[in-house]
Design a protein around this motif. Structure first.
Motif, mmCIF file in Angstrom:
data_model
loop_
_atom_site.group_PDB
_atom_site.id
_atom_site.type_symbol
_atom_site.label_atom_id
_atom_site.label_comp_id
_atom_site.label_asym_id
_atom_site.label_seq_id
_atom_site.Cartn_x
_atom_site.Cartn_y
_atom_site.Cartn_z
ATOM 1 N N PHE A 28 1.228 -1.337 0.250
ATOM 2 C CA PHE A 28 0.195 -0.061 -0.066
ATOM 3 C C PHE A 28 1.028 1.136 -0.265
ATOM 4 C CE2 PHE A 28 -3.702 -2.166 2.343
ATOM 5 C CZ PHE A 28 -3.750 -3.090 1.324
ATOM 6 N N TRP A 29 2.096 1.332 0.646
ATOM 7 C CA TRP A 29 2.826 2.315 1.203
ATOM 8 C C TRP A 29 3.437 3.018 -0.528
ATOM 9 C CZ3 TRP A 29 3.806 5.894 4.744
ATOM 10 C CH2 TRP A 29 4.656 6.726 4.315
ATOM 11 N N LEU A 30 4.261 1.629 -1.245
ATOM 12 C CA LEU A 30 4.387 1.725 -2.166
ATOM 13 C C LEU A 30 3.940 2.837 -3.489
ATOM 14 C CD1 LEU A 30 7.086 -1.173 -2.688
ATOM 15 C CD2 LEU A 30 7.462 1.562 -1.880
ATOM 16 N N LYS A 31 2.332 2.239 -3.552
ATOM 17 C CA LYS A 31 1.285 2.612 -3.888
ATOM 18 C C LYS A 31 0.971 4.350 -4.169
ATOM 19 C CE LYS A 31 2.177 -0.445 -6.128
ATOM 20 N NZ LYS A 31 3.886 -0.767 -6.898
ATOM 21 N N ALA A 32 1.632 4.826 -2.821
ATOM 22 C CA ALA A 32 1.185 6.085 -2.471
ATOM 23 C C ALA A 32 1.969 6.544 -2.725
ATOM 24 C CB ALA A 32 0.621 6.223 -0.692
ATOM 25 N N GLN A 33 3.419 6.005 -3.139
ATOM 26 C CA GLN A 33 4.341 6.593 -3.612
ATOM 27 C C GLN A 33 4.093 7.426 -5.061
ATOM 28 O OE1 GLN A 33 7.347 7.765 -2.009
ATOM 29 N NE2 GLN A 33 5.917 6.853 -0.119
ATOM 30 N N ASP A 34 3.189 6.902 -5.412
ATOM 31 C CA ASP A 34 2.164 8.040 -7.212
ATOM 32 C C ASP A 34 1.151 9.083 -7.009
ATOM 33 O OD1 ASP A 34 5.068 6.052 -8.604
ATOM 34 O OD2 ASP A 34 2.657 4.240 -8.445
ATOM 35 N N PHE A 35 0.435 8.522 -6.269
ATOM 36 C CA PHE A 35 0.196 9.445 -5.270
ATOM 37 C C PHE A 35 0.724 11.028 -6.172
ATOM 38 C CE2 PHE A 35 -2.210 7.085 -1.987
ATOM 39 C CZ PHE A 35 -2.713 6.312 -2.609
ATOM 40 N N GLN A 36 -0.127 12.250 -6.688
ATOM 41 C CA GLN A 36 0.208 13.568 -6.942
ATOM 42 C C GLN A 36 -0.475 14.267 -6.628
ATOM 43 O OE1 GLN A 36 3.533 13.905 -8.263
ATOM 44 N NE2 GLN A 36 3.529 11.940 -8.353
ATOM 45 N N SER A 37 -1.491 14.061 -6.296
ATOM 46 C CA SER A 37 -2.559 14.648 -5.596
ATOM 47 C C SER A 37 -3.609 13.961 -4.795
ATOM 48 C CB SER A 37 -4.093 15.962 -7.293
ATOM 49 O OG SER A 37 -4.093 14.460 -7.897
ATOM 50 N N PRO A 38 -4.403 15.192 -4.146
ATOM 51 C CA PRO A 38 -5.306 14.255 -2.921
ATOM 52 C C PRO A 38 -6.494 13.651 -3.755
ATOM 53 C CG PRO A 38 -5.275 17.129 -2.106
ATOM 54 C CD PRO A 38 -4.175 15.934 -3.490
ATOM 55 N N LEU A 39 -6.588 14.261 -4.940
ATOM 56 C CA LEU A 39 -7.697 13.426 -5.880
ATOM 57 C C LEU A 39 -7.035 12.105 -6.308
ATOM 58 C CD1 LEU A 39 -8.596 15.566 -8.415
ATOM 59 C CD2 LEU A 39 -10.319 13.928 -7.500
ATOM 60 N N ASP A 40 -5.352 11.828 -6.497
ATOM 61 C CA ASP A 40 -4.896 10.545 -7.025
ATOM 62 C C ASP A 40 -5.103 10.049 -5.650
ATOM 63 O OD1 ASP A 40 -3.944 11.519 -9.077
ATOM 64 O OD2 ASP A 40 -2.028 11.097 -8.637
ATOM 65 N N TYR A 41 -4.863 9.702 -3.946
ATOM 66 C CA TYR A 41 -5.064 9.589 -2.988
ATOM 67 C C TYR A 41 -6.658 9.296 -2.193
ATOM 68 C CZ TYR A 41 -6.793 8.929 2.149
ATOM 69 O OH TYR A 41 -7.578 8.583 3.068
ATOM 70 N N LEU A 42 -8.025 9.859 -3.347
ATOM 71 C CA LEU A 42 -9.178 9.351 -3.121
ATOM 72 C C LEU A 42 -9.205 7.659 -3.390
ATOM 73 C CD1 LEU A 42 -10.567 13.365 -2.863
ATOM 74 C CD2 LEU A 42 -10.521 10.632 -1.377
ATOM 75 N N ALA A 43 -8.409 7.904 -4.892
ATOM 76 C CA ALA A 43 -8.737 7.020 -6.084
ATOM 77 C C ALA A 43 -7.816 5.501 -5.822
ATOM 78 C CB ALA A 43 -8.474 7.591 -7.397
ATOM 79 N N GLY A 44 -6.827 6.058 -5.245
ATOM 80 C CA GLY A 44 -5.656 4.706 -4.994
ATOM 81 C C GLY A 44 -6.271 3.907 -3.523
ATOM 82 N N LEU A 45 -7.038 5.400 -2.359
ATOM 83 C CA LEU A 45 -7.025 3.976 -1.258
ATOM 84 C C LEU A 45 -8.390 3.953 -1.023
ATOM 85 C CD1 LEU A 45 -5.023 3.174 1.371
ATOM 86 C CD2 LEU A 45 -6.019 4.896 2.628
ATOM 87 N N PRO A 46 -9.203 5.210 -0.255
ATOM 88 C CA PRO A 46 -10.821 4.698 -0.516
ATOM 89 C C PRO A 46 -11.386 4.090 -1.349
ATOM 90 C CG PRO A 46 -10.144 7.596 -0.208
ATOM 91 C CD PRO A 46 -8.708 6.441 -0.456
ATOM 92 N N LEU A 47 -10.874 4.828 -2.773
ATOM 93 C CA LEU A 47 -12.234 4.161 -3.689
ATOM 94 C C LEU A 47 -11.140 2.888 -4.616
ATOM 95 C CD1 LEU A 47 -13.199 7.473 -4.661
ATOM 96 C CD2 LEU A 47 -14.657 6.227 -3.396
#
Length: 265
Positions: free
Chosen positions: A140-159
């Motif tokens: 999970f942590w490694l995938k988060a390194q690709d997040f470039q915006s809060p929208l990336d976070y929302l798509a990746g983690l919660p959704l």
């Protein structure tokens, strides 16, 4: 306590107890600080990320008759919950310009992740194990390194990850229950209920942050980073009702239910 200080405590402490210590009183967001990306969270030595091949695989639900297999499952899921907490703290530090309401809204979800980690760790102790006895991965942590915006976070983690857990938690609740493990089943049911709220947070803020003329689905797809993809947002036995309870539309749910490997544009 400042939200930034809380996030940094989670990311910089190598004490599990400190990571899981609840927020100290009401939080403020007066000093969100500069953007900062952490390549790795600090962790105690026995919980540092190992290679994916070193960490044990999730036991099949059919193996849950074996108490040792049920314990391994709790260990893996405790690490999932801890990573989710760390990814949320990473998001708060990486995107300090996100709306204050969004940042405050993450705090009760982070409290849930702390509680979920403690629940799994405490159950592990009843099996004679300690959280950290087995190698853990950092997927999970490694995938988060690709997040470039809060929208990336929302798509990746919660959704994606948490939405998928709407299915996984039911699957594992049934596996623990079939093995006669009422405590394990109860933990999974409690986490399932919390995940509905987490997914609801994700879709609410996706709608608030995306362009007004963009559909929920297109915004979701646009902010996923490979190898994350819609099929990762579901388990083997698809649960429609909790997704409706979280506020996802029928159209969005249909897209997830029928997602395959070629869905991303």
């Amino acid at each position: 306590m400042e939200i930034r200080d809380f996030a940094e405590r989670i990311l910089q402490s190598d004490s599990l107890a400190e990571k899981l210590r609840p927020l100290d009183g009401p939080a403020t967001d007066r000093i969100p600080g500069p953007p900062q990306r952490f390549p790795l969270p600090a962790r105690p030595a026995n919980l540092k990320f190992a290679g994916r091949k070193e960490a044990p695989a999730m036991p099949a639900p059919t193996a849950f008759r074996d108490p040792a297999k049920r314990a391994v499952a709790h260990h893996i899921m405790a690490n999932h919950e801890l990573q989710a907490l760390e990814v949320m703290a990473f998001t708060l530090c990486a995107f300090p310009d996100a709306p204050t309401e969004f940042r405050h809204g993450m705090l009760p979800i982070m409290a849930d992740e702390q509680r979920h980690t403690r629940m799994h760790a405490q159950r592990l102790e009843e099996f004679g194990m300690t959280f950290g006895d087995l190698p853990v991965n950092g997927y999970f942590w490694l995938k988060a390194q690709d997040f470039q915006s809060p929208l990336d976070y929302l798509a990746g983690l919660p959704l994606t990850f948490e939405a998928g857990n709407l299915d996984h938690t039911i699957e594992f609740e049934q596996a623990y229950d079939s093995a006669g493990d009422k405590k394990g089943a109860g933990i999974m049911r409690a986490i399932h209920q919390d995940e509905i709220g987490h997914v609801a947070f994700g879709i609410h803020w996706l709608r608030a942050m995306k362009p007004a003329d963009q559909t929920d689905w297109d915004a979701y797809i646009d902010h996923l980073h490979w190898p994350l993809r819609p099929e990762k947002a579901k388990g083997k036995a698809f649960q429609r009702q909790p997704r409706l309870d979280a506020g996802l539309t029928d159209e969005f749910i249909d897209q997830i239910q029928h997602a395959g490997r070629d869905d991303l544009r």
